[in-house]
Write a protein that holds these residues in place. Structure first.
Motif, PDB file in Angstrom:
ATOM      1  N   LEU A 212       0.865  -1.177   0.000  1.00  0.00           N
ATOM      2  CA  LEU A 212       0.000   0.000   0.000  1.00  0.00           C
ATOM      3  C   LEU A 212       0.901   1.227   0.000  1.00  0.00           C
ATOM      4  O   LEU A 212       1.631   1.464   0.955  1.00  0.00           O
ATOM      5  N   LEU A 213       0.878   1.976  -1.114  1.00  0.00           N
ATOM      6  CA  LEU A 213       1.719   3.150  -1.289  1.00  0.00           C
ATOM      7  C   LEU A 213       0.963   4.405  -0.871  1.00  0.00           C
ATOM      8  O   LEU A 213      -0.235   4.546  -1.170  1.00  0.00           O
ATOM      9  N   LEU A 214       1.666   5.301  -0.190  1.00  0.00           N
ATOM     10  CA  LEU A 214       1.125   6.617   0.126  1.00  0.00           C
ATOM     11  C   LEU A 214       1.592   7.580  -0.952  1.00  0.00           C
ATOM     12  O   LEU A 214       2.775   7.923  -1.033  1.00  0.00           O
ATOM     13  N   SER A 215       0.665   8.000  -1.819  1.00  0.00           N
ATOM     14  CA  SER A 215       0.995   8.903  -2.917  1.00  0.00           C
ATOM     15  C   SER A 215       0.556  10.319  -2.584  1.00  0.00           C
ATOM     16  O   SER A 215       0.001  10.587  -1.509  1.00  0.00           O
ATOM     17  N   ASP A 216       0.775  11.236  -3.535  1.00  0.00           N
ATOM     18  CA  ASP A 216       0.441  12.634  -3.294  1.00  0.00           C
ATOM     19  C   ASP A 216      -1.054  12.909  -3.311  1.00  0.00           C
ATOM     20  O   ASP A 216      -1.472  14.035  -3.015  1.00  0.00           O
ATOM     21  N   ALA A 217      -1.886  11.896  -3.628  1.00  0.00           N
ATOM     22  CA  ALA A 217      -3.328  12.134  -3.643  1.00  0.00           C
ATOM     23  C   ALA A 217      -4.146  10.949  -3.146  1.00  0.00           C
ATOM     24  O   ALA A 217      -5.367  11.048  -3.087  1.00  0.00           O
ATOM     25  N   ALA A 218      -3.496   9.822  -2.789  1.00  0.00           N
ATOM     26  CA  ALA A 218      -4.266   8.638  -2.446  1.00  0.00           C
ATOM     27  C   ALA A 218      -3.386   7.590  -1.771  1.00  0.00           C
ATOM     28  O   ALA A 218      -2.152   7.651  -1.835  1.00  0.00           O
ATOM     29  N   LEU A 219      -4.045   6.629  -1.157  1.00  0.00           N
ATOM     30  CA  LEU A 219      -3.418   5.358  -0.808  1.00  0.00           C
ATOM     31  C   LEU A 219      -3.676   4.412  -1.963  1.00  0.00           C
ATOM     32  O   LEU A 219      -4.827   4.233  -2.393  1.00  0.00           O
TER      33      LEU A 219
END
Length: 309
Positions: free
Chosen positions: A85-92
């Motif tokens: 599960l990646l934490l991106s600049d707009a979402a998981l």
């Protein structure tokens, strides 16, 4: 954010130690961050946030791969042997390890293009604490959230650069900092949920060179915090005393994590963002990623629970 305050505790700070260090990756990250380790596959992972890259290092063979991402991302947690599960600049975002396929799980400030993701770590319960900050580190633009049972809950709004998110081994305490304040906070948690039971209190105030960045706890509950701009890790007792300082080969040290079958080495990321040519020349290891033998042991990073499963 409502807090209670306690004075920093402890004697004069110890001198920095020089521990054995080796180069894991010579690639220079503009903003290396978010390292984590998967013991099952003996692989370490970290990001160059600004270059939209995910690094994968097999610690058995030394092979390092770089995966291009379509977004800025800053941290990840393992769901199982197949998925992250990646934490991106707009979402998981769910990522299939074998194929790289991406699937959005839940938005994180997707309606605010002025912010991006930053620090994160999984609580022993499987709850994922994640954070955001302004693209230009605008005061008060960041926040810390908890992702639990498929729901993203705001915990601490009004932060500038949330960092040092980590937890005591028993899950009873959570820690974080707002880097410009150089205050390390402690908050009592429900160990079954990873959610706060009371307002955070100041555990330690950093003074002198550098700023508090990413952190991880060891098996004894001590907090290992990267000191950005000072080229070292500071180690705090659970009571807030500074007990060790360990040198790192790059000045802009960003985040540590324990790695290896015995969790007896520290992987430490670094960065060269905002450094001019002269500063980079004076810091020849800038942006590289290191393994440090500091004589301490960590533990496996918990896996994140999707949908509370």
């Amino acid at each position: 954010m409502t807090t209670t305050s306690t004075p920093p505790v402890g004697p004069a700070s110890p001198a920095a130690e020089t521990a054995p260090a080796s180069l894991l990756s010579a690639a220079r990250c503009e903003l290396g961050e978010g390292p984590t380790y998967d013991a099952a596959s003996n692989t370490a992972w970290w990001f160059d946030i600004l270059q939209r890259q995910l690094f994968e290092a097999n610690l058995g063979t030394g092979e390092v791969k770089v995966h291009a991402l379509p977004f800025r991302a800053s941290a990840l947690a393992f769901v199982d042997d197949r998925r992250q599960l990646l934490l991106s600049d707009a979402a998981l975002v769910l990522r299939d390890i074998a194929t790289g396929q991406l699937q959005t799980v839940i938005a994180v400030e997707a309606d605010n293009p002025a912010t991006r993701s930053n620090d994160a770590r999984v609580h022993p319960s499987g709850t994922f604490w994640v954070s955001t900050m302004g693209l230009q580190a605008e005061p008060g633009a960041g926040a810390i959230y908890a992702f639990r049972k498929g729901i993203l809950t705001p915990l601490f709004p009004g932060l500038t650069i949330p960092n040092a998110i980590c937890f005591s081994p028993d899950g009873l305490q959570g820690y974080f900092t707002d880097t410009p304040s150089n205050r390390l906070y402690r908050v009592r948690l429900d160990p079954a949920t990873g959610l706060p039971l009371e307002p955070p209190a100041v555990l330690h105030v950093h003074t002198g060179e550098g700023g508090m960045d990413g952190a991880v706890t060891d098996s004894e509950g001590r907090i290992w915090c990267a000191i950005w701009g000072a080229g070292r890790l500071d180690v705090y007792s659970p009571e807030g005393r500074i007990v060790r300082r360990v040198a790192v080969p790059a000045r802009q040290t960003s985040c540590p994590v324990f790695v290896g079958p015995g969790f007896d080495r520290l992987l430490v990321t670094s960065a060269f963002v905002s450094m001019d040519e002269a500063e980079r020349a004076a810091d020849p290891q800038h942006g590289r990623t290191f393994l440090i033998d500091a004589g301490a042991h960590g533990r496996a990073e918990p896996r994140v629970a999707l949908g509370g499963a």
